[in-house]
Design a protein around this motif. Structure first.
Motif, PDB file in Angstrom:
ATOM      1  N   LEU A  42       0.821  -1.210   0.000  1.00  8.80           N
ATOM      2  CA  LEU A  42       0.000   0.000   0.000  1.00  8.80           C
ATOM      3  C   LEU A  42       0.857   1.263   0.000  1.00  8.80           C
ATOM      4  CD1 LEU A  42      -2.816  -0.942   2.543  1.00  8.80           C
ATOM      5  CD2 LEU A  42      -3.147  -0.380   0.131  1.00  8.80           C
ATOM      6  N   ASP A  43       1.981   1.206   0.718  1.00 10.13           N
ATOM      7  CA  ASP A  43       2.854   2.372   0.844  1.00 10.13           C
ATOM      8  C   ASP A  43       3.689   2.646  -0.402  1.00 10.13           C
ATOM      9  OD1 ASP A  43       1.976   2.778   3.437  1.00 10.13           O
ATOM     10  OD2 ASP A  43       3.707   1.813   4.371  1.00 10.13           O
ATOM     11  N   LYS A  44       4.061   1.578  -1.147  1.00  9.78           N
ATOM     12  CA  LYS A  44       5.077   1.738  -2.181  1.00  9.78           C
ATOM     13  C   LYS A  44       4.624   1.466  -3.604  1.00  9.78           C
ATOM     14  CE  LYS A  44       8.889   0.777   0.913  1.00  9.78           C
ATOM     15  NZ  LYS A  44      10.016  -0.072   1.208  1.00  9.78           N
ATOM     16  N   THR A  45       3.357   1.325  -3.839  1.00  8.93           N
ATOM     17  CA  THR A  45       2.906   1.004  -5.183  1.00  8.93           C
ATOM     18  C   THR A  45       1.949   2.059  -5.690  1.00  8.93           C
ATOM     19  OG1 THR A  45       1.933  -0.716  -6.567  1.00  8.93           O
ATOM     20  CG2 THR A  45       0.961  -0.417  -4.406  1.00  8.93           C
ATOM     21  N   ASN A  46       1.825   2.127  -7.002  1.00  6.45           N
ATOM     22  CA  ASN A  46       0.805   3.007  -7.564  1.00  6.45           C
ATOM     23  C   ASN A  46      -0.421   2.194  -7.980  1.00  6.45           C
ATOM     24  OD1 ASN A  46       1.709   1.737  -9.852  1.00  6.45           O
ATOM     25  ND2 ASN A  46       2.004   3.592 -11.033  1.00  6.45           N
ATOM     26  N   GLU A  47      -0.504   0.953  -7.493  1.00  2.11           N
ATOM     27  CA  GLU A  47      -1.672   0.117  -7.752  1.00  2.11           C
ATOM     28  C   GLU A  47      -2.895   0.750  -7.093  1.00  2.11           C
ATOM     29  OE1 GLU A  47      -2.607  -4.591  -7.529  1.00  2.11           O
ATOM     30  OE2 GLU A  47      -1.603  -3.731  -5.782  1.00  2.11           O
ATOM     31  N   LEU A  48      -3.996   0.728  -7.792  1.00  2.00           N
ATOM     32  CA  LEU A  48      -5.251   1.235  -7.256  1.00  2.00           C
ATOM     33  C   LEU A  48      -5.967   0.068  -6.585  1.00  2.00           C
ATOM     34  CD1 LEU A  48      -6.368   3.235 -10.418  1.00  2.00           C
ATOM     35  CD2 LEU A  48      -5.198   4.136  -8.396  1.00  2.00           C
ATOM     36  N   ILE A  49      -6.257   0.193  -5.296  1.00  2.00           N
ATOM     37  CA  ILE A  49      -6.900  -0.890  -4.549  1.00  2.00           C
ATOM     38  C   ILE A  49      -8.187  -0.343  -3.944  1.00  2.00           C
ATOM     39  CG2 ILE A  49      -6.665  -2.581  -2.689  1.00  2.00           C
ATOM     40  CD1 ILE A  49      -3.587  -2.211  -2.986  1.00  2.00           C
ATOM     41  N   SER A  50      -9.297  -0.925  -4.394  1.00  2.00           N
ATOM     42  CA  SER A  50     -10.598  -0.471  -3.907  1.00  2.00           C
ATOM     43  C   SER A  50     -11.246  -1.560  -3.063  1.00  2.00           C
ATOM     44  CB  SER A  50     -11.512  -0.112  -5.087  1.00  2.00           C
ATOM     45  OG  SER A  50     -11.649  -1.219  -5.944  1.00  2.00           O
ATOM     46  N   LEU A  51     -12.046  -1.119  -2.109  1.00  2.00           N
ATOM     47  CA  LEU A  51     -12.784  -2.025  -1.236  1.00  2.00           C
ATOM     48  C   LEU A  51     -14.278  -1.857  -1.466  1.00  2.00           C
ATOM     49  CD1 LEU A  51     -11.194  -1.822   2.331  1.00  2.00           C
ATOM     50  CD2 LEU A  51     -11.389  -3.835   0.892  1.00  2.00           C
ATOM     51  N   ALA A  52     -15.000  -2.960  -1.349  1.00  2.00           N
ATOM     52  CA  ALA A  52     -16.462  -2.919  -1.382  1.00  2.00           C
ATOM     53  C   ALA A  52     -16.966  -3.167   0.029  1.00  2.00           C
ATOM     54  CB  ALA A  52     -17.000  -3.986  -2.321  1.00  2.00           C
ATOM     55  N   ILE A  53     -17.884  -2.338   0.457  1.00  2.00           N
ATOM     56  CA  ILE A  53     -18.447  -2.421   1.802  1.00  2.00           C
ATOM     57  C   ILE A  53     -19.949  -2.684   1.677  1.00  2.00           C
ATOM     58  CG2 ILE A  53     -18.673  -1.261   4.038  1.00  2.00           C
ATOM     59  CD1 ILE A  53     -15.733  -1.485   3.058  1.00  2.00           C
ATOM     60  N   LEU A  54     -20.410  -3.725   2.345  1.00  2.00           N
ATOM     61  CA  LEU A  54     -21.827  -4.070   2.364  1.00  2.00           C
ATOM     62  C   LEU A  54     -22.304  -3.993   3.807  1.00  2.00           C
ATOM     63  CD1 LEU A  54     -24.441  -5.232   1.103  1.00  2.00           C
ATOM     64  CD2 LEU A  54     -23.454  -7.517   1.436  1.00  2.00           C
ATOM     65  N   ASP A  55     -23.216  -3.070   4.077  1.00  2.00           N
ATOM     66  CA  ASP A  55     -23.737  -2.886   5.435  1.00  2.00           C
ATOM     67  C   ASP A  55     -22.611  -2.804   6.466  1.00  2.00           C
ATOM     68  OD1 ASP A  55     -26.354  -2.887   4.499  1.00  2.00           O
ATOM     69  OD2 ASP A  55     -26.538  -5.064   4.699  1.00  2.00           O
ATOM     70  N   ASP A  56     -21.639  -1.950   6.194  1.00  2.00           N
ATOM     71  CA  ASP A  56     -20.497  -1.660   7.078  1.00  2.00           C
ATOM     72  C   ASP A  56     -19.474  -2.793   7.192  1.00  2.00           C
ATOM     73  OD1 ASP A  56     -21.457   0.929   7.673  1.00  2.00           O
ATOM     74  OD2 ASP A  56     -22.794   0.092   9.192  1.00  2.00           O
ATOM     75  N   GLU A  57     -19.592  -3.838   6.372  1.00  2.00           N
ATOM     76  CA  GLU A  57     -18.617  -4.935   6.401  1.00  2.00           C
ATOM     77  C   GLU A  57     -17.884  -5.006   5.062  1.00  2.00           C
ATOM     78  OE1 GLU A  57     -18.363  -9.776   6.331  1.00  2.00           O
ATOM     79  OE2 GLU A  57     -20.252  -8.863   6.899  1.00  2.00           O
ATOM     80  N   PRO A  58     -16.539  -4.973   5.071  1.00  2.00           N
ATOM     81  CA  PRO A  58     -15.782  -5.157   3.827  1.00  2.00           C
ATOM     82  C   PRO A  58     -16.039  -6.564   3.274  1.00  2.00           C
ATOM     83  CG  PRO A  58     -14.384  -4.259   5.560  1.00  2.00           C
ATOM     84  CD  PRO A  58     -15.665  -4.692   6.206  1.00  2.00           C
ATOM     85  N   VAL A  59     -16.480  -6.621   2.019  1.00  2.00           N
ATOM     86  CA  VAL A  59     -16.844  -7.915   1.429  1.00  2.00           C
ATOM     87  C   VAL A  59     -16.106  -8.207   0.122  1.00  2.00           C
ATOM     88  CG1 VAL A  59     -19.125  -8.015   2.498  1.00  2.00           C
ATOM     89  CG2 VAL A  59     -18.837  -6.910   0.253  1.00  2.00           C
ATOM     90  N   GLY A  60     -15.257  -7.307  -0.314  1.00  2.00           N
ATOM     91  CA  GLY A  60     -14.538  -7.565  -1.550  1.00  2.00           C
ATOM     92  C   GLY A  60     -13.560  -6.465  -1.875  1.00  2.00           C
TER      93      GLY A  60
END
Length: 141
Positions: free
Chosen positions: A37-55
């Motif tokens: 996360l600190d050293k890359t320019n990769e885009l990383i997205s999270l999906a949240i369903l009802d306040d829980e990360p699910v993907g």
């Protein structure tokens, strides 16, 4: 049911480790994910369903002298089994595409298994077109 997408950050390291382990069983450490996360320019997205990360979904972009425009690729996508068929993958795709477009990317590719019918259907519904490519892989350790 409330679904949202957002960018992953250092507070998400443990959930990224858990989701990635469910996805591909690699068993990355929290330090490895934090460093990424600190050293890359990769885009990383999270999906949240009802306040829980699910993907999550990841994308990268790059410039090649072979093309006039930046090239983009959605490289990884995983949705927990219990959260599938709710439109989450499509939301992650749109979220990444918007950021790639902002960064100057005009074309995005996604690679998936030829028998992953659910993923292929999702990508086609997001206007991706199947191409006749063969992907070859070699481990060079």
């Amino acid at each position: 049911m409330r679904i949202c997408t957002r960018w992953a950050n250092e507070n998400d390291v443990e959930i990224l480790v858990a989701l990635n382990n469910e996805f591909n069983g690699i068993g990355l450490t929290t330090n490895e994910v934090k460093e990424s996360l600190d050293k890359t320019n990769e885009l990383i997205s999270l999906a949240i369903l009802d306040d829980e990360p699910v993907g999550f979904a990841c994308a990268q972009y790059f410039k090649s002298f072979c093309y006039t425009n930046l090239q983009g690729e959605i490289t990884e996508m995983y949705i927990k089994e219990t959260a599938r068929r709710k439109g989450i993958a499509s939301l992650l795709i749109s979220f990444l595409e918007l950021e790639l477009r902002i960064r100057g990317v005009e074309s995005v590719k996604i690679i998936t298994g030829k028998n992953n019918d659910a993923a292929i259907k999702t990508y086609e519904q997001s206007n991706y077109i199947k191409k006749d490519h063969i992907v070859l892989r070699k481990i060079i350790t």
